[in-house]
Motif scaffolding. Structure first.
Motif, PDB file in Angstrom:
ATOM      1  N   GLU A  13      15.853   3.848   0.742  1.00 45.83           N
ATOM      2  CA  GLU A  13      14.870   2.779   0.953  1.00 45.83           C
ATOM      3  C   GLU A  13      13.441   3.300   0.710  1.00 45.83           C
ATOM      4  O   GLU A  13      12.607   2.597   0.142  1.00 45.83           O
ATOM      5  CB  GLU A  13      15.005   2.228   2.386  1.00 45.83           C
ATOM      6  CG  GLU A  13      13.956   1.224   2.801  1.00 45.83           C
ATOM      7  CD  GLU A  13      14.303  -0.210   2.422  1.00 45.83           C
ATOM      8  OE1 GLU A  13      15.342  -0.427   1.780  1.00 45.83           O
ATOM      9  OE2 GLU A  13      13.507  -1.108   2.761  1.00 45.83           O
ATOM     10  N   ARG A  70      11.071   1.563  -2.117  1.00 49.90           N
ATOM     11  CA  ARG A  70       9.787   1.005  -1.681  1.00 49.90           C
ATOM     12  C   ARG A  70       8.596   1.695  -2.367  1.00 49.90           C
ATOM     13  O   ARG A  70       7.436   1.369  -2.084  1.00 49.90           O
ATOM     14  CB  ARG A  70       9.630   1.170  -0.167  1.00 49.90           C
ATOM     15  CG  ARG A  70      10.546   0.288   0.653  1.00 49.90           C
ATOM     16  CD  ARG A  70       9.993  -1.129   0.756  1.00 49.90           C
ATOM     17  NE  ARG A  70      10.861  -1.975   1.585  1.00 49.90           N
ATOM     18  CZ  ARG A  70      10.570  -3.246   1.855  1.00 49.90           C
ATOM     19  NH1 ARG A  70       9.467  -3.816   1.405  1.00 49.90           N
ATOM     20  NH2 ARG A  70      11.391  -3.961   2.575  1.00 49.90           N
ATOM     21  N   HIS A  87       5.195  11.458   1.444  1.00 47.31           N
ATOM     22  CA  HIS A  87       3.865  11.800   0.927  1.00 47.31           C
ATOM     23  C   HIS A  87       3.316  10.555   0.227  1.00 47.31           C
ATOM     24  O   HIS A  87       2.748  10.654  -0.858  1.00 47.31           O
ATOM     25  CB  HIS A  87       3.936  12.976  -0.042  1.00 47.31           C
ATOM     26  CG  HIS A  87       4.266  14.278   0.611  1.00 47.31           C
ATOM     27  ND1 HIS A  87       3.474  15.398   0.491  1.00 47.31           N
ATOM     28  CD2 HIS A  87       5.288  14.645   1.417  1.00 47.31           C
ATOM     29  CE1 HIS A  87       4.013  16.404   1.170  1.00 47.31           C
ATOM     30  NE2 HIS A  87       5.121  15.967   1.728  1.00 47.31           N
ATOM     31  N   SER A  88       3.469   9.395   0.867  1.00 42.13           N
ATOM     32  CA  SER A  88       3.031   8.148   0.226  1.00 42.13           C
ATOM     33  C   SER A  88       1.532   8.217  -0.051  1.00 42.13           C
ATOM     34  O   SER A  88       0.757   8.788   0.721  1.00 42.13           O
ATOM     35  CB  SER A  88       3.381   6.955   1.112  1.00 42.13           C
ATOM     36  OG  SER A  88       2.658   6.976   2.312  1.00 42.13           O
ATOM     37  N   VAL A 136      11.586   3.966   8.795  1.00 39.53           N
ATOM     38  CA  VAL A 136      11.256   3.706   7.390  1.00 39.53           C
ATOM     39  C   VAL A 136      10.320   2.506   7.288  1.00 39.53           C
ATOM     40  O   VAL A 136       9.316   2.538   6.562  1.00 39.53           O
ATOM     41  CB  VAL A 136      12.538   3.479   6.565  1.00 39.53           C
ATOM     42  CG1 VAL A 136      12.215   2.900   5.198  1.00 39.53           C
ATOM     43  CG2 VAL A 136      13.309   4.789   6.435  1.00 39.53           C
ATOM     44  N   GLU A 137      10.628   1.451   8.021  1.00 42.42           N
ATOM     45  CA  GLU A 137       9.742   0.278   8.005  1.00 42.42           C
ATOM     46  C   GLU A 137       8.327   0.675   8.424  1.00 42.42           C
ATOM     47  O   GLU A 137       7.350   0.216   7.834  1.00 42.42           O
ATOM     48  CB  GLU A 137      10.304  -0.808   8.928  1.00 42.42           C
ATOM     49  CG  GLU A 137       9.477  -2.078   8.900  1.00 42.42           C
ATOM     50  CD  GLU A 137      10.159  -3.277   9.538  1.00 42.42           C
ATOM     51  OE1 GLU A 137      11.388  -3.427   9.395  1.00 42.42           O
ATOM     52  OE2 GLU A 137       9.459  -4.075  10.191  1.00 42.42           O
ATOM     53  N   VAL A 164       6.540   2.252   5.539  1.00 39.81           N
ATOM     54  CA  VAL A 164       6.089   1.254   4.562  1.00 39.81           C
ATOM     55  C   VAL A 164       4.820   0.574   5.056  1.00 39.81           C
ATOM     56  O   VAL A 164       3.839   0.407   4.314  1.00 39.81           O
ATOM     57  CB  VAL A 164       7.196   0.210   4.307  1.00 39.81           C
ATOM     58  CG1 VAL A 164       6.694  -0.911   3.406  1.00 39.81           C
ATOM     59  CG2 VAL A 164       8.437   0.866   3.723  1.00 39.81           C
ATOM     60  N   ILE A 165       4.818   0.211   6.326  1.00 44.08           N
ATOM     61  CA  ILE A 165       3.662  -0.491   6.889  1.00 44.08           C
ATOM     62  C   ILE A 165       2.450   0.435   6.969  1.00 44.08           C
ATOM     63  O   ILE A 165       1.322   0.045   6.657  1.00 44.08           O
ATOM     64  CB  ILE A 165       4.027  -1.077   8.274  1.00 44.08           C
ATOM     65  CG1 ILE A 165       5.070  -2.183   8.093  1.00 44.08           C
ATOM     66  CG2 ILE A 165       2.796  -1.591   8.997  1.00 44.08           C
ATOM     67  CD1 ILE A 165       5.702  -2.674   9.373  1.00 44.08           C
ATOM     68  N   GLU A 176       0.729   0.583   3.673  1.00 41.79           N
ATOM     69  CA  GLU A 176      -0.052  -0.619   3.381  1.00 41.79           C
ATOM     70  C   GLU A 176      -1.331  -0.655   4.227  1.00 41.79           C
ATOM     71  O   GLU A 176      -2.407  -1.010   3.722  1.00 41.79           O
ATOM     72  CB  GLU A 176       0.798  -1.871   3.634  1.00 41.79           C
ATOM     73  CG  GLU A 176       0.085  -3.189   3.414  1.00 41.79           C
ATOM     74  CD  GLU A 176      -0.322  -3.463   1.965  1.00 41.79           C
ATOM     75  OE1 GLU A 176       0.000  -2.658   1.090  1.00 41.79           O
ATOM     76  OE2 GLU A 176      -0.994  -4.487   1.732  1.00 41.79           O
TER      77      GLU A 176
END
Lengths: 235, 235, 235, 235
Positions: D16, D20, D97-98, D184-185, D188-189, D192
């Motif tokens: 995921e 993403r 490492h987003s 994981v969620e 992602v948040i 953002e």
């Protein structure tokens, strides 16, 4: 139009927000109103899109009373209702936390009219509301949020049928239109205008606003009695 | 070339703008000219791409008179015509509101030549036109927009066959080429150069422009009599 | 390895640049060297990727003399050759005009080591070369470009097997590795590091460089005799 | 829950992150803990995602001792263990490492609470830890990294069940939750929110933080005893 058809349209309009990249997880909602039947259809609250079907859309009356047993409506329902009550010509409302529009909301700034892309769709700067007061937040928070939208347009003398959206300060954008589909399109456009406006300021921190006579020309060639922009494919 | 073939090419070139991410909804248009036949083919105005087929493309003469019953041509047709009349060597024009190029147009700045990527495709800074006057906007707005493009190149002494595009101040980019496909490619490249130029200034606000002898080297190894860059796969 | 196998690998490595979003149109090239056989395989110049097959890859000797009748090699071949001659341990080179790395090249700045993501893959700041002189551009431009890469590493005492890439000032990045696949991976990573470094400076204009002892730790746990990062799936 | 089921969930949670867009190559890892069974399942180190299957996930006890013959666990295992030991309520941890979150880590700044999107998911600014000392890096580097996370929350009095993530200074984000899917969620948040916060500062360098009473309202309508945001589709 039957309630079932309304549900289908509201469901598809919500999915369009996702496929356009404006919505992460459950962030966002679209509603539709049928004033004659006294019905609002809106996305239910806090359910993953993958789990939703059209029949899950919530159905309420114009005061938010639930008309059909089923999932609870979006927590933002009262925001939608406040806007519907103030603007009788609109038929759909969309709410997102799209990245660039939300950044302008967080920055507490109106989105300036820098170009004809903006002028083609919104007749002037897109307003950012004031923050809600502690009292408003402690009360019916969602309805007060809608009230602050209406107050902003009223105090600034903006015509909601010429400027189909707003940023709630610190929160994010709401857009509307004659239909739920139009409200979604306005969300997509608002996001792109938000991105362009920031880039414009990064390229030229003192960029001038669009000349007012160009704003008039572009908005009015696409909207209103003298528009010459659109055509139907039916010949 | 038959009109039907022109329609196919213009249709595909318009779709290419969408698949390259340069066009939202109906924002943008591509045209093609056949000077011998005295025919221009252009996307019709204000129709969703999903509803279009090649046969919907509008056909006019070189003055914009409609030659085939059907959908009305793009409202920007007169901009295309003004450019076609001034530049006899070009065969196609593309117009978009692509994000980064439009931001430079809104910032009212020429796009500086910062690197060899730019030099490979545009022989110098990409000009931004002046704003139109109230009189020009009140008159034949679209034709005057085209005239201001031509005026910009003329006054600055830029060769339109060395610099295949322009930003209309406050509006957005127009690009051209020997064919409609080339005009679309130049739109794609202009968008990327616009993005790179902004990033360059963000990394180094006083970044130097590319050395003029490197500009010459890169442009001329790809364009003109001494180019050694391209080859045909046919061996 | 047969020449045919080399062609397949070089072809796939070039396509990988496209699918990773690092290459628009024909911008970019990957090569591979087999020093024992005295052979370099590289993408041909100026041909659209869609038209290419593996067999189209160009084959030359180590001085760039064409060994197989077919498409002409990339105009950047001599840049690759200069780097291959200077760095006997490398087996592949990739060149792109990827957006963020190119922006740093255009800004004429080294890419600073701001974090462990960088330290995991490049052992220090990624250098930006000086501009070429008019004489170098007028001579064998492409070979001089390669020479300036080698000069930069030499003058600064950088080990090319610890820092697998460079930005040519005003132009863009070249990366290398033991294989063509590794050179492509380093292009992908360089682009991401370039983006992160700009964002870091936007968030904190005076962000500190990564502590040197953390740089050592991260680079050396992934590279060299004491690395403990990778494993083979074969058990 | 069987170990096999844990492996499946951890495997899917890792994938995921890739789908993403938060993970390039092998950068990132997700783990899950079953405190009753005394088992941790985590992605193995340094293996390409394409080569992984669920059965490759590593299984250790709560001190990191390997329980199943197979691939070695992520080098970051000891970071996960330090966090699991300190926070008994969490069941999953994700590390990436987003791009935007890492940029804030590299900038060594906490991510400010600028809007309700942030307040809906994290109860206040997302902290950035101090850099590790040379001694900590020379010792058990990974465990010390986890310790510095715990120290940061402790010293600032932050409740890890109200603020499900952290940036390690110069490194990048770790997020957690009751399950690996929730961790994981939250990654992602966090990404953002990191992007929105930078954009907010670019639009208004002195943007105010969200009013504290709005932060309370939004966080508490989604989390805790008085939340009214979520519902189960089962009716």
């Amino acid at each position: 139009m039957t309630i079932q058809e309304m549900k289908e349209r509201v469901y598809k309009a919500n999915l369009e927000l996702v496929s356009r990249g404006l919505v992460l997880y459950t962030w966002g909602n679209v509603s539709m109103i049928d004033r004659e039947q006294g019905v609002i259809v809106i996305k239910p609250r806090g359910v993953e899109y993958d789990d939703l079907v059209a029949d899950d859309m919530s159905v309420t009356d114009l005061d938010g009373n639930i008309l059909e047993k089923g999932l609870l409506p979006s927590v933002d329902l009262d925001i939608h209702i406040a806007i519907y009550k103030a603007y009788p010509a609109i038929g759909g409302i969309a709410h997102t936390h799209s990245t660039y529009a939300t950044a302008w909301a967080q920055a507490r700034r109106d989105i300036p009219t820098y170009g004809t892309t903006h002028a083609d769709h919104f007749y002037g700067d897109i307003p950012c509301t004031r923050a809600l007061t502690p009292e408003e937040v402690a009360g019916n928070y969602e309805m007060e949020t809608g009230n602050v939208v209406v107050e902003t347009f009223q105090e600034r003398g903006i015509d909601p049928m010429h400027l189909f959206g707003v940023n709630v300060g610190g929160h994010g954008p709401f857009t509307w239109g004659a239909t739920p589909e139009a409200s979604v399109e306005n969300s997509v456009i608002l996001e792109e205008l938000s991105r362009m406006a920031l880039l414009t300021e990064q390229i030229a921190p003192k960029a001038p606003k669009l000349e007012s006579y160009v704003l008039d020309k572009h908005f009015l060639r696409k909207h209103g009695a003298n528009s010459y922009f659109y055509q139907s494919k039916e010949k």
